[in-house]
Design a protein around this motif. Sequence first.
Motif, PDB file in Angstrom:
ATOM      1  N   LEU A 292      48.913  -3.092  19.886  1.00 51.55           N
ATOM      2  CA  LEU A 292      47.921  -2.125  19.395  1.00 51.55           C
ATOM      3  C   LEU A 292      48.449  -1.383  18.168  1.00 51.55           C
ATOM      4  O   LEU A 292      47.713  -1.169  17.189  1.00 51.55           O
ATOM      5  CB  LEU A 292      47.555  -1.130  20.501  1.00 51.55           C
ATOM      6  CG  LEU A 292      46.925  -1.738  21.762  1.00 51.55           C
ATOM      7  CD1 LEU A 292      46.625  -0.651  22.794  1.00 51.55           C
ATOM      8  CD2 LEU A 292      45.646  -2.479  21.427  1.00 51.55           C
TER       9      LEU A 292
ATOM     10  N   LEU B 196      47.649   5.461  21.327  1.00 54.08           N
ATOM     11  CA  LEU B 196      47.591   4.033  21.647  1.00 54.08           C
ATOM     12  C   LEU B 196      48.653   3.653  22.680  1.00 54.08           C
ATOM     13  O   LEU B 196      48.396   2.848  23.579  1.00 54.08           O
ATOM     14  CB  LEU B 196      47.757   3.187  20.372  1.00 54.08           C
ATOM     15  CG  LEU B 196      46.566   3.172  19.422  1.00 54.08           C
ATOM     16  CD1 LEU B 196      46.901   2.420  18.133  1.00 54.08           C
ATOM     17  CD2 LEU B 196      45.346   2.515  20.063  1.00 54.08           C
TER      18      LEU B 196
ATOM     19  N   VAL C 148      43.878   1.356  32.530  1.00 58.14           N
ATOM     20  CA  VAL C 148      43.039   0.281  31.978  1.00 58.14           C
ATOM     21  C   VAL C 148      43.833  -1.024  31.913  1.00 58.14           C
ATOM     22  O   VAL C 148      43.322  -2.101  32.209  1.00 58.14           O
ATOM     23  CB  VAL C 148      42.533   0.685  30.570  1.00 58.14           C
ATOM     24  CG1 VAL C 148      41.819  -0.474  29.889  1.00 58.14           C
ATOM     25  CG2 VAL C 148      41.632   1.895  30.663  1.00 58.14           C
ATOM     26  N   PHE C 149      45.117  -0.895  31.502  1.00 58.35           N
ATOM     27  CA  PHE C 149      45.936  -2.090  31.335  1.00 58.35           C
ATOM     28  C   PHE C 149      46.783  -2.413  32.568  1.00 58.35           C
ATOM     29  O   PHE C 149      47.624  -3.306  32.501  1.00 58.35           O
ATOM     30  CB  PHE C 149      46.839  -1.931  30.105  1.00 58.35           C
ATOM     31  CG  PHE C 149      46.064  -1.993  28.812  1.00 58.35           C
ATOM     32  CD1 PHE C 149      45.742  -3.216  28.247  1.00 58.35           C
ATOM     33  CD2 PHE C 149      45.638  -0.839  28.179  1.00 58.35           C
ATOM     34  CE1 PHE C 149      45.016  -3.279  27.072  1.00 58.35           C
ATOM     35  CE2 PHE C 149      44.912  -0.900  27.003  1.00 58.35           C
ATOM     36  CZ  PHE C 149      44.589  -2.119  26.448  1.00 58.35           C
TER      37      PHE C 149
ATOM     38  N   LEU D 238      38.872  -4.955  32.053  1.00 56.95           N
ATOM     39  CA  LEU D 238      40.040  -4.885  32.947  1.00 56.95           C
ATOM     40  C   LEU D 238      39.802  -3.927  34.104  1.00 56.95           C
ATOM     41  O   LEU D 238      38.993  -3.027  34.021  1.00 56.95           O
ATOM     42  CB  LEU D 238      41.274  -4.470  32.147  1.00 56.95           C
ATOM     43  CG  LEU D 238      41.822  -5.558  31.209  1.00 56.95           C
ATOM     44  CD1 LEU D 238      42.937  -4.995  30.345  1.00 56.95           C
ATOM     45  CD2 LEU D 238      42.345  -6.744  32.007  1.00 56.95           C
TER      46      LEU D 238
ATOM     47  N   PRO E 188      46.103  -3.980  35.297  1.00 60.12           N
ATOM     48  CA  PRO E 188      46.067  -5.378  35.760  1.00 60.12           C
ATOM     49  C   PRO E 188      46.951  -6.297  34.920  1.00 60.12           C
ATOM     50  O   PRO E 188      47.525  -7.252  35.450  1.00 60.12           O
ATOM     51  CB  PRO E 188      44.587  -5.766  35.614  1.00 60.12           C
ATOM     52  CG  PRO E 188      43.856  -4.475  35.593  1.00 60.12           C
ATOM     53  CD  PRO E 188      44.760  -3.477  34.972  1.00 60.12           C
ATOM     54  N   LEU E 189      47.066  -6.007  33.622  1.00 60.25           N
ATOM     55  CA  LEU E 189      47.915  -6.856  32.771  1.00 60.25           C
ATOM     56  C   LEU E 189      49.391  -6.573  33.044  1.00 60.25           C
ATOM     57  O   LEU E 189      50.210  -7.494  33.090  1.00 60.25           O
ATOM     58  CB  LEU E 189      47.605  -6.597  31.290  1.00 60.25           C
ATOM     59  CG  LEU E 189      46.296  -7.173  30.748  1.00 60.25           C
ATOM     60  CD1 LEU E 189      46.146  -6.844  29.283  1.00 60.25           C
ATOM     61  CD2 LEU E 189      46.269  -8.688  30.923  1.00 60.25           C
TER      62      LEU E 189
ATOM     63  N   PHE F 203      47.454   4.823  25.923  1.00 61.75           N
ATOM     64  CA  PHE F 203      46.358   3.942  26.372  1.00 61.75           C
ATOM     65  C   PHE F 203      46.925   2.642  26.957  1.00 61.75           C
ATOM     66  O   PHE F 203      46.450   2.138  27.975  1.00 61.75           O
ATOM     67  CB  PHE F 203      45.434   3.650  25.184  1.00 61.75           C
ATOM     68  CG  PHE F 203      44.200   2.882  25.552  1.00 61.75           C
ATOM     69  CD1 PHE F 203      43.306   3.373  26.494  1.00 61.75           C
ATOM     70  CD2 PHE F 203      43.912   1.663  24.951  1.00 61.75           C
ATOM     71  CE1 PHE F 203      42.167   2.659  26.831  1.00 61.75           C
ATOM     72  CE2 PHE F 203      42.777   0.949  25.287  1.00 61.75           C
ATOM     73  CZ  PHE F 203      41.914   1.449  26.224  1.00 61.75           C
TER      74      PHE F 203
ATOM     75  N   LEU G  95      39.996  -3.937  16.161  1.00 69.04           N
ATOM     76  CA  LEU G  95      40.768  -3.113  17.094  1.00 69.04           C
ATOM     77  C   LEU G  95      39.832  -2.389  18.066  1.00 69.04           C
ATOM     78  O   LEU G  95      40.063  -2.377  19.285  1.00 69.04           O
ATOM     79  CB  LEU G  95      41.614  -2.101  16.295  1.00 69.04           C
ATOM     80  CG  LEU G  95      42.490  -1.152  17.113  1.00 69.04           C
ATOM     81  CD1 LEU G  95      43.508  -1.924  17.945  1.00 69.04           C
ATOM     82  CD2 LEU G  95      43.215  -0.161  16.218  1.00 69.04           C
TER      83      LEU G  95
END
Lengths: 214, 682
Positions: free
Chosen positions: A134, A103, A111-112, B682, A114-115, A106, B671
Amino acid sequence: MNMNLQFLAMTIFLTTIFFHIIRRNSYTASAYAVQSLAVVLLLFRSFLATGSLSMLLTVILVLAIKVFLALHLFSNFVKKYKPGVSATAYLNLPLTLIVVAALSAFAHSRVFAPLAAIVPENAALLSLGIAGMLISLLLMVNRKGILSQIIGVLSLENSIVVFGLFAGLEQSAILQIGIMFNILVWLIITSIFSSMIYRHFGALETAEMTSLKE
Amino acid sequence: MTEFFASSRGFVVLLLLFAIGAAGSLLFNKNDRQANYWSNLFACAGSLWGMFVAIGALVAPEPVAFTLGFSPFSLLRFSFLLDRLAAFFLFVISLIAFFCSIYAIDYVKHYYGKYGIGTLGFFYNIFIAGMLLVASAANGLFFLVAWEIMSVASFFLVIHDRDEQENIRAGLLYLIMTHLGTAFIIAAFLLLYRSTGSFDFSAIQSGGAAISPVVKNAVFVLSLIGFGTKAGIIPLHVWLPAAHPAAPSHISGLMSGVMIKTGIYMMIRVFLDLLAPFPLWWGVVLLIAGAVSALLGVLYALAEHDIKKLLAYHSIENIGIILLGLGSALTFLSLQLPTLALLGLVASLFHTLNHATFKSLLFLGAGAVINQTHTRNMEELGGLIRLMPQTALLFLTGSMAISALPPFNGFFSEWLTFQSLFQGIAATDSRTIWVFVIAAGSLAFTGGLALACFVKAFGAVFLARPRSNEAQHAREPSFFMLAGMWPLAALSLLFGIVSGYVANILQDVAGTLSVFQGFPSPFLLAETGRISAGGFSFVSPPVVFLLLLIALFAVFTAFNFLFFKKQKTTFGPTWDCGADLTPRMEITSTGFARSIILIFKGIMKPTMLKSVECRDGETRYLPKSREIRLGISNIYDTCLYKPAQDLALRFSLYARKMQSGLINMYILYILAALLGALYFSL
């Protein structure tokens, strides 16, 4: 990057992992108090930067509710329902740590991105915040005891606060005070409901409550 | 003056009248009498105002469009469009609602002290307002809100008589089916929004080029199912024969007379106004759906002995006839024959108007009978012509109109539908000719069977002798009930006699649709009351009416002067083979329909239950009574809805495995869903 900030963010993240490792509820409650204290220090830093009195009020409220009141409630809870409160998990420790690592990876993946790119200089801290969210959710999924799940929810909330702070998405002090009030009410209701559930079923383990369906 | 009615202010007044009617009904809920008069008088006033609004919009040179109020959502706009098509449907709704409301003043009195009249009045006003909003909405989201208001209000009206479990079941079936239909409609509008970026009808129409053929076809199928469910197209009709009889009779009249037509209105609006041009198969599908619904609807009606169910099945039949006109219009448009398409659409609209008048009349007549006899079973009625002569005459008028007998209105709209189908046979190629042949054959069959059905219905209810104690003590309904029915009967005749003029008006209504712009020479000519379909055939309703009057007069005079005058009248008992004449000797509605049903047993799958009661239980040589119960297998339940229900149940049982009862598992789902959503977004 500010070393203090890094230290506080790391503290919050590590306490989230610590929740998964420890098997005693009293330690879990203490770890939550430490995590919340780190959040308080982050907010206090924000007060020092802005000088806003309402922010100071928020800091005091967070300290009172999340650190002292929550610790007090959880300690009493553990003492009162010691035989009924389990700290066992569905996954064993090595497997849990593998999932935690996955996690975290991840959360740091593309994937994250942009955040994490909301504030580029805080990208690493933002990723830590996401990982914290998470991993807190995983705590709720993995633990059988009700206390771990309550702390999972609160830890998730702490991670969201951290993410918000580092992302520059701080809300007004009034809203933060409102959230604190919400958490206070939630803590009280959870305590009452937990005692009612214990009186009725003689256990506070979610695995014991499958007969509630239908 | 007409400008005021057909304006935003005029429309607000219209809505206010129904809103005051609804609110006042609730206010007077504790006083049945006050609630009754308040709700129905405001419904009358609103409906009358609605007719003026409709007439104003019909005579206006340009469509009236306006937006009311402020919407908190950017996509939802309370925009209205009163073009001639919308105005026509507003007129039909208001006309029928007006007479149903007059009828209701006396009709609902039998609910006093039993059910709340205030709630009935509240939902009644909301229901009519909902229908008017549906017909005038010009934004997809606003239309859906109006559609929902209409559907939910009508659901509460259906279950008004809630002591009967059957009515509650009927209401729930209606609620489920109507929302199933709404789900399809929502999907259709979402597809249109995806292609055009707007829910406004005008924007969808102007952005039609951006809609791909695949999306258009999908919207057509979804709309057909969605609006077809409301209209009662077979096999989506299952709610209709259950819900219409369950509702109070003036509500049944409104539901059957006009509510189901909102489905037809939206089909015209979406298919012809928003999605044109379209492929040939759309029209063919509508023609087939119309032919099947018309034929099967009348066959199921024949098998019924519940008078309101019989009428409900006839609504399905008539929706089929309307679809034949609409289907031929779509087919002709696809084949680049717009003048013939106009003929088909005029036939469809004319039958919409006609069916609204005679079907509401028939439901109101049936309500008067049921009010007196407390039964819907025709086998327990009979002989009411002597006790309720006015009701009998009114019901006969409605029966003749629905059976398409001249000079009543049903004949002329069916005649126009026939012309449209004949033109299809004459003017189209081998791809479609067989569809028109089948459709014309179905319509011919339907006409004959409808006549047989209403001979049965009228005979069983009004002729011969009463077959129950209640039927023996029936009385003519009170003033307002008759006052609601007489004008509808008069209109059924009037719309027949002046059908040439009505067809002219409807040609103007249909001609304003964008697909018919630029075609100045209409196929249908209606001058001096005569209707001519492209020189191929013509009919003159006033002449038909006069000829029939002359024929009637001649027959009456001939009998009176040539035969009866010379004969001496003697009164004596009828020769009865030595036995007393009793109602048991009469032919029942089941007996009447049995032979016809057996001819169509391959389609209808009749069930027959015979039971014999003997005088001597052991030897069973001497039968005391024999009973035959004729029923129809519900093939839609067994072949469509039951398998679908089983499939849904099986899926639900499978899905229930997810329901472990473990909170951890639910959080795991959250989750997983969160991670999945983040991964893909995203």
